[in-house]
Design an enzyme around this catalytic site. Structure first.
Site, PDB file in Angstrom:
ATOM      1  N   PHE A 126       0.858  -1.186   0.000  1.00 25.85           N
ATOM      2  CA  PHE A 126       0.000   0.000   0.000  1.00 25.85           C
ATOM      3  C   PHE A 126       0.892   1.233   0.000  1.00 25.85           C
ATOM      4  CE2 PHE A 126      -4.549   1.069   1.272  1.00 25.85           C
ATOM      5  CZ  PHE A 126      -5.126   0.111   0.486  1.00 25.85           C
ATOM      6  N   GLN A 240      -7.968  14.413   4.205  1.00 26.86           N
ATOM      7  CA  GLN A 240      -7.379  13.588   3.145  1.00 26.86           C
ATOM      8  C   GLN A 240      -8.309  13.485   1.951  1.00 26.86           C
ATOM      9  OE1 GLN A 240      -6.588   9.076   3.569  1.00 26.86           O
ATOM     10  NE2 GLN A 240      -4.601  10.058   3.425  1.00 26.86           N
ATOM     11  N   HIS A 242      -8.589  11.360  -1.077  1.00 30.13           N
ATOM     12  CA  HIS A 242      -8.045  10.115  -1.620  1.00 30.13           C
ATOM     13  C   HIS A 242      -7.878  10.319  -3.118  1.00 30.13           C
ATOM     14  CE1 HIS A 242      -7.605   5.920  -2.723  1.00 30.13           C
ATOM     15  NE2 HIS A 242      -7.616   5.559  -1.456  1.00 30.13           N
ATOM     16  N   LEU A 256     -15.187   5.244  -3.544  1.00 34.45           N
ATOM     17  CA  LEU A 256     -13.771   4.913  -3.498  1.00 34.45           C
ATOM     18  C   LEU A 256     -13.338   3.778  -4.416  1.00 34.45           C
ATOM     19  CD1 LEU A 256     -11.357   5.961  -1.777  1.00 34.45           C
ATOM     20  CD2 LEU A 256     -11.431   3.726  -0.715  1.00 34.45           C
ATOM     21  N   GLU A 259      -6.823   1.748  -2.947  1.00 36.00           N
ATOM     22  CA  GLU A 259      -5.410   1.854  -3.257  1.00 36.00           C
ATOM     23  C   GLU A 259      -4.825   0.481  -3.565  1.00 36.00           C
ATOM     24  OE1 GLU A 259      -3.608   4.766  -0.711  1.00 36.00           O
ATOM     25  OE2 GLU A 259      -1.884   3.474  -0.417  1.00 36.00           O
ATOM     26  N   ARG A 315      -0.817   9.434  -0.139  1.00 34.38           N
ATOM     27  CA  ARG A 315      -2.011   9.893  -0.858  1.00 34.38           C
ATOM     28  C   ARG A 315      -2.009  11.366  -1.216  1.00 34.38           C
ATOM     29  NH1 ARG A 315      -6.444   6.316   2.513  1.00 34.38           N
ATOM     30  NH2 ARG A 315      -5.870   4.386   1.450  1.00 34.38           N
ATOM     31  N   HIS A 381     -12.068  12.024   1.826  1.00 34.53           N
ATOM     32  CA  HIS A 381     -12.043  10.657   2.316  1.00 34.53           C
ATOM     33  C   HIS A 381     -11.883  10.530   3.832  1.00 34.53           C
ATOM     34  CE1 HIS A 381     -11.365   6.395   1.960  1.00 34.53           C
ATOM     35  NE2 HIS A 381     -10.157   6.462   2.464  1.00 34.53           N
ATOM     36  N   ARG A 416      -2.761  10.675   6.509  1.00 32.36           N
ATOM     37  CA  ARG A 416      -2.835   9.283   6.970  1.00 32.36           C
ATOM     38  C   ARG A 416      -2.376   8.347   5.860  1.00 32.36           C
ATOM     39  NH1 ARG A 416      -6.622   5.004   6.442  1.00 32.36           N
ATOM     40  NH2 ARG A 416      -8.053   6.275   5.245  1.00 32.36           N
TER      41      ARG A 416
HETATM   42  C1  FAD Z   1     -14.480   3.381   0.961  1.00 30.76           C
HETATM   43  C2  FAD Z   1     -13.498   3.438   2.079  1.00 30.76           C
HETATM   44  C3  FAD Z   1     -12.447   2.548   2.136  1.00 30.76           C
HETATM   45  C4  FAD Z   1     -11.535   2.581   3.190  1.00 30.76           C
HETATM   46  N1  FAD Z   1     -10.540   1.660   3.210  1.00 30.76           N
HETATM   47  C5  FAD Z   1      -9.693   1.642   4.266  1.00 30.76           C
HETATM   48  C6  FAD Z   1      -8.669   0.650   4.353  1.00 30.76           C
HETATM   49  O1  FAD Z   1      -8.552  -0.226   3.497  1.00 30.76           O
HETATM   50  N2  FAD Z   1      -7.848   0.658   5.417  1.00 30.76           N
HETATM   51  C7  FAD Z   1      -7.957   1.597   6.403  1.00 30.76           C
HETATM   52  O2  FAD Z   1      -7.185   1.535   7.339  1.00 30.76           O
HETATM   53  N3  FAD Z   1      -8.930   2.541   6.346  1.00 30.76           N
HETATM   54  C8  FAD Z   1      -9.789   2.590   5.307  1.00 30.76           C
HETATM   55  N4  FAD Z   1     -10.766   3.555   5.254  1.00 30.76           N
HETATM   56  C9  FAD Z   1     -10.934   4.475   6.393  1.00 30.76           C
HETATM   57  C10 FAD Z   1     -11.661   3.793   7.515  1.00 30.76           C
HETATM   58  O3  FAD Z   1     -12.609   2.891   6.998  1.00 30.76           O
HETATM   59  C11 FAD Z   1     -12.399   4.759   8.428  1.00 30.76           C
HETATM   60  O4  FAD Z   1     -11.548   5.782   8.787  1.00 30.76           O
HETATM   61  C12 FAD Z   1     -12.858   4.051   9.676  1.00 30.76           C
HETATM   62  O5  FAD Z   1     -13.654   2.943   9.317  1.00 30.76           O
HETATM   63  C13 FAD Z   1     -13.603   4.914  10.660  1.00 30.76           C
HETATM   64  O6  FAD Z   1     -14.045   4.071  11.717  1.00 30.76           O
HETATM   65  P1  FAD Z   1     -14.675   4.623  13.049  1.00 30.76           P
HETATM   66  O7  FAD Z   1     -14.945   3.439  13.898  1.00 30.76           O
HETATM   67  O8  FAD Z   1     -13.850   5.710  13.590  1.00 30.76           O
HETATM   68  O9  FAD Z   1     -16.031   5.280  12.581  1.00 30.76           O
HETATM   69  P2  FAD Z   1     -17.269   4.787  11.564  1.00 30.76           P
HETATM   70  O10 FAD Z   1     -16.991   3.435  11.080  1.00 30.76           O
HETATM   71  O11 FAD Z   1     -17.430   5.899  10.665  1.00 30.76           O
HETATM   72  O12 FAD Z   1     -18.419   4.665  12.589  1.00 30.76           O
HETATM   73  C14 FAD Z   1     -19.009   5.791  13.164  1.00 30.76           C
HETATM   74  C15 FAD Z   1     -20.143   5.351  14.023  1.00 30.76           C
HETATM   75  O13 FAD Z   1     -20.601   6.445  14.784  1.00 30.76           O
HETATM   76  C16 FAD Z   1     -21.993   6.508  14.735  1.00 30.76           C
HETATM   77  N5  FAD Z   1     -22.404   7.877  14.975  1.00 30.76           N
HETATM   78  C17 FAD Z   1     -21.959   8.993  14.355  1.00 30.76           C
HETATM   79  N6  FAD Z   1     -22.593  10.070  14.860  1.00 30.76           N
HETATM   80  C18 FAD Z   1     -23.437   9.620  15.817  1.00 30.76           C
HETATM   81  C19 FAD Z   1     -24.377  10.233  16.672  1.00 30.76           C
HETATM   82  N7  FAD Z   1     -24.587  11.549  16.672  1.00 30.76           N
HETATM   83  N8  FAD Z   1     -25.101   9.449  17.504  1.00 30.76           N
HETATM   84  C20 FAD Z   1     -24.924   8.105  17.523  1.00 30.76           C
HETATM   85  N9  FAD Z   1     -24.038   7.474  16.725  1.00 30.76           N
HETATM   86  C21 FAD Z   1     -23.320   8.221  15.888  1.00 30.76           C
HETATM   87  C22 FAD Z   1     -22.337   5.980  13.394  1.00 30.76           C
HETATM   88  O14 FAD Z   1     -23.664   5.547  13.340  1.00 30.76           O
HETATM   89  C23 FAD Z   1     -21.351   4.836  13.270  1.00 30.76           C
HETATM   90  O15 FAD Z   1     -21.851   3.720  13.921  1.00 30.76           O
HETATM   91  C24 FAD Z   1     -11.673   3.543   4.193  1.00 30.76           C
HETATM   92  C25 FAD Z   1     -12.719   4.454   4.135  1.00 30.76           C
HETATM   93  C26 FAD Z   1     -13.618   4.412   3.077  1.00 30.76           C
HETATM   94  C27 FAD Z   1     -14.715   5.414   3.004  1.00 30.76           C
END
Ligand code: FAD
Ligand code: SF4
Ligand code: SF4
Ligand code: FES
Lengths: 605, 251
Positions: A126, A240, A242, A256, A259, A315, A381, A416
């Protein structure tokens, strides 16, 4: 008229509540439960649908399964260099040290990663990672991760409150966070969670930009909840973009393209068919980047004697390069660059390694990626900035409040690396769960004030009770245009100032937004509420971007194109919200201890 | 479909108690999917319209509905698949109670999930490594592609036509989980009895309707349910299985 009756409000009490059920929130809840704390998990969508489910490429962890030379120090070094040294060094260190164990733990809980020939977890290349180190499952790693954690959390008996949106944190007289208040999306009824410790795991902020890879949930609620409660946000200028989002058809713009396409051999080309990334190798990465196509192609199989392809620069570099090619008139027909894997790998290989990319292009764009190039361009992203936390405990600057995952700041500095988010969720999710549970054992019973609760309810109901106001969708779309056009990938002073005044206008319009219909599952009402957080967070991003007069990582200034290592390179911007007034202060970056600083002495820095 | 065509959509509006189809005429742009059109209706005609979605790329399984009667993901159904000028009907999944508009109460599935046993993975080998080989996990990875859209649960006649079966029948999505545990090279927990007693896998008569609607193209019946039934039969005599064989092919 929708009215609030404070006497019949649904109330729950827990030791620990976790707001957000993505990878970070789930991992935190699992640890909190395992530490013996009664725990609730609250999320806006159904369980298992959080943004994490969309992650594709993998989890970066220096397990050394493919390249035994890999270890945490190399991973740490890559992370700091990728973040252009603005990272909180201690977070980057803990992350690099602990991710291998967190990945193995997922396997123990049922995750089924792709394998090496000798039966270990396979790791892929990556951007910005010196060695192939992303543990993955094809290109659906996020799904594997969220399902594994979800099943684990369910089997431990976590109390899950889904389709429940938190509106505000609750604080006692001393300012300590004592829980949160929200509403059920289905009924519109309010609910109070009293808690000794509260963990924010609400994910990102990308939905305030027009072209974004993020889901509707990514409205920066947690960033705003923390700021409103008086916690510090740092590094909010760093967003970021992407480099590879889909660009056509219009309705999928921003979705998306992992990568992993480049990690598995894909290359970027302009309209002349040229692999243009060779023209965009920055000084900092020159020593370790191939300067001929022959060397770059050899590198995929021979990491010892060849240097890495510039297609896999961090990125921010790749996104800027694509942007420049498009500006110079060498873009693809729909305003992107070409991403070619079809001429470089066999159809069988592509379908096996990248099944969901194959599916996504076939079904949504009518493009067969095994036979023709993809068209790709930058998409909003990830938010590097977020709530300031103590690296070891994830405690924020307010007692009783913890933060982990994308909502927390510091770990990734100004940019990142791919694959470093999923590991971040696991490492700091676990730490948040354990430290919040520990905090809860010594905290006294939470006391929330009734007047605070009434005030939150009253404000939330305003859009429903207003007649003939603005359509919340129009305000949202204008916000997305504003951030896209004025706080995008390339920024300048005049545009950032314009953005700030537009955001003030939008804030006035938000206060006049009206949601028609009744209180049940009313999307217009939900958007009207989310806008408040979006505007606070957008303001934090625009203010921080205006103040940073240099270019670094996910912040590029047309009017200050150079990096300023001696000045801005040594500070974080801290955003604070005091009773409706936003302030921004520079603060000195924490300094790395000498034994870690030594790691950067060989080679360019 | 050319750009900016007008389309006519019959969209189900209502709550758990009452509702009706409401006609909307909206623009559809080139390359759009049904979910885009629903969002346009929401932004311009009906701000309070309830619809679930997250990823808009077939990855989260939130946007399940019945489009012209066919259970599908709205974000993966392109508008170009409809004849120009025809009316498109969009209704909520039929098997689950309606909450509002296109949003249904899928809590049944979350309740079932709580009852599915968890796997117990064997400790690492002497060298500290847990080894599994790719050829032994290909099948598991197919099951684990499931995005929990619940379209298979929606279409399975065992629950679609017989509400009372919900108590005793986990449904195709969860048969994948039983099958996964039964075939996991390192799992030490025997789930065959649970698949029969709690899961009610015996009720399935292999109509394959679930496989037909799965947006992830998981061969639920052939690759998971049938092999699982065989394993269950090894420990229990299963009369439905041979009845199933007899009526196979008949819907
Ligand atoms: C298409 C895509 C591909 C990616 N691929 C990769 C990868 O291969 N490797 C990598 O390391 N990262 C990757 N990323 C980045 C990574 O997926 C995210 O940064 C990460 O999943 C964020 O996780 P999180 O647990 O912080 O939040 P999220 O998974 O965004 O979860 C947020 C949670 O908070 C809840 N929430 C938000 N606001 C409230 C509220 N007011 N009240 C109650 N609940 C709330 C939501 O309902 C959800 O359950 C990718 C991102 C995308 C978009
Ligand atoms: S094959 Fe079995 S599980 Fe699938 S729809 Fe038919 S009866 Fe239901
Ligand atoms: S098995 Fe297929 S149809 Fe059933 S829930 Fe999973 S993805 Fe949906
Ligand atoms: S919105 Fe995620 S599957 Fe349709």
């Amino acid at each position: 008229m929708a009215q609030f009756n404070p006497t019949d409000i649904e109330t729950h009490e827990f030791d620990v509540i976790v707001i957000g059920a993505g990878g970070a929130g789930l991992r935190a809840a699992i640890e909190s439960l395992a530490s013996g704390a009664s725990t609730a998990l609250i999320c806006k969508s159904l369980l298992g649908k959080a943004h994490t489910v969309m992650a594709e490429g993998g989890i970066a962890a220096a397990m050394g399964n493919v390249y035994p030379d890999d270890n945490w120090k190399v991973h740490f070094r890559d992370t700091m260099r990728g973040g252009k040294f603005l990272n909180n060094w201690r977070m980057a260190q803990l992350h690099a040290q602990e991710t291998p164990d967190r990945v193995l733990e997922l396997e123990e809980w049922g995750a089924v990663f792709d394998r090496t020939e000798d039966g270990r977890i396979l790791q892929r290349d990556f951007g910005g990672h010196r060695f192939a180190r992303l543990a993955h499952v094809g290109d659906r790693t996020g799904l594997e991760m969220i399902r594994t954690l979800q099943q684990r959390a369910v089997s431990l008996g976590t109390n899950v409150f889904m389709e429940c949106t938190i509106l505000s944190l609750l604080q006692d007289d001393s300012g300590q966070v004592v829980g949160a208040m929200g509403y059920w999306r289905e009924t519109g009824k309010f609910v109070v969670f009293k808690a000794k410790a509260t963990i924010l795991a609400t994910g990102g902020i990308g939905k305030s930009w027009k072209v974004a890879s993020n889901s509707w949930e990514c409205t920066g609620d947690g960033h705003a909840l923390a700021a409103w409660a008086g916690a510090d946000l740092i590094d909010m200028e760093f967003i970021q973009f992407h480099p590879t989002g889909m660009v056509w058809p219009p309705s999928v713009r921003g979705i998306l393209v992992t990568e992993g396409v480049r990690g598995d051999g894909g290359t970027l080309r302009n309209s002349d068919g040229k692999r243009f990334m060779f023209n965009y190798i920055p000084e900092m990465f020159r020593a370790e980047t191939a300067d001929t196509e022959e060397e770059a192609d050899r590198w995929y199989n021979d990491k010892k004697n060849a240097r890495r392809t510039p297609d896999l620069l961090p990125r921010d570099e790749v996104a800027r390069a694509i942007n420049s090619e498009i500006k110079a008139g060498r873009g693809s027909p729909h305003g992107g660059a070409f991403l070619d894997i079809y001429s470089r790998r066999t159809p069988e290989y592509i379908r096996r390694r990248l099944p969901s990319m194959y599916h996504q292009f076939k079904e949504l764009a009518g493009v067969d990626i095994t036979a023709e190039p993809m068209e790709v361009g930058p998409t909003c992203h990830y938010a590097m900035g977020g709530v300031r936390v103590d690296p070891d405990t994830t405690a924020t600057t307010i007692p009783g409040l913890f933060a982990c995952g994308e909502v927390a700041g510091g770990m990734h500095g100004s940019n990142r690396l791919g694959g470093n988010s999923l590991g971040d969720l696991l490492v700091f999710g676990r730490r948040a769960g354990s430290h919040a549970a520990q905090f809860a054992t010594s905290a006294s019973a939470p006391k929330a004030s009734e007047s605070q609760i009434s005030q939150i309810a009253k404000e939330a109901l305003e859009p429903l009770n207003r007649e003939g106001g603005e359509n919340p969708f129009d305000v949202l779309h204008n916000l997305q245009d504003t951030m896209q056009d004025l706080v995008g990938i390339i920024r300048k002073e005049s545009e950032l100032s314009e953005a700030l005044s537009k955001l003030d206008e939008l804030e006035e319009r938000r206060k006049k937004a009206a949601a028609g219909g009744n209180i049940q599952y009313n999307t217009g009402w939900h958007h009207a509420i989310d806008l408040k957080a979006q505007l606070t967070v957008s303001k934090a991003a625009a203010m921080s971007a205006l103040a940073r007069k240099e270019s670094r990582g996910g912040h590029t200034r047309d009017d200050y194109p150079a990096r300023d290592d001696e000045g801005f390179g040594k500070i974080n911007h801290v955003f604070r919200w005091n009773d409706g007034t936003a302030t921004l202060d520079p603060e000195t970056l924490p300094q790395m201890p000498p034994e870690l600083a030594e790691l950067f002495e060989e080679g360019t820095h | 479909m050319a750009s900016n065509d007008q389309v006519t959509v019959e969209l189900w509006r209502g709550d758990g108690k009452e509702g009706q189809f409401v006609e909307y005429k909206v623009d559809a742009m080139e390359g759009e999917v049904v979910l885009d059109v629903v969002h346009r209706i929401q932004a311009t005609h009906a701000n309070d319209l309830a619809v679930r979605w997250n990823c808009k790329a077939g990855k989260c399984g939130s946007c399940s509905a019945e489009i012209n009667g066919k259970p599908s993901l709205m974000c993966m159904t392109r508008m170009s698949t409809f004849e120009p000028g025809t009316t498109i009907t969009i209704s909520p999944m039929k098997t689950f109670p309606v909450i509002k508009d296109l949003v249904t109460d899928v809590s049944f599935n979350y309740e079932v999930a709580k009852k599915v046993p968890s796997l117990k993975i064997a400790p690492p080998g002497e060298d500290g490594v847990r080894r599994m080989y790719q050829k032994d996990i290909d099948r598991l990875q197919e099951y684990r592609k499931c995005i929990e859209c619940f379209l298979c649960q929606n279409v399975c006649h065992v629950i679609r036509d017989h509400e009372e079966n919900k108590k005793a029948f986990a449904g195709p999505r969860f048969f994948l989980r039983f099958a996964e545990m039964a075939m996991h090279p390192l799992n030490t927990e025997d789930v065959r009895t649970a698949a029969k007693d709690e899961g009610g896998i015996g009720f399935c008569n292999i109509t394959k309707c679930c496989t037909e609607v799965c947006p992830e193209h998981i061969k639920i019946t052939d690759n998971a349910i049938i092999p699982m039934k065989e394993r269950v039969a090894d420990v229990h005599y299963d009369p439905i299985r041979w009845i199933g064989r007899k009526i196979r092919g008949k819907k």
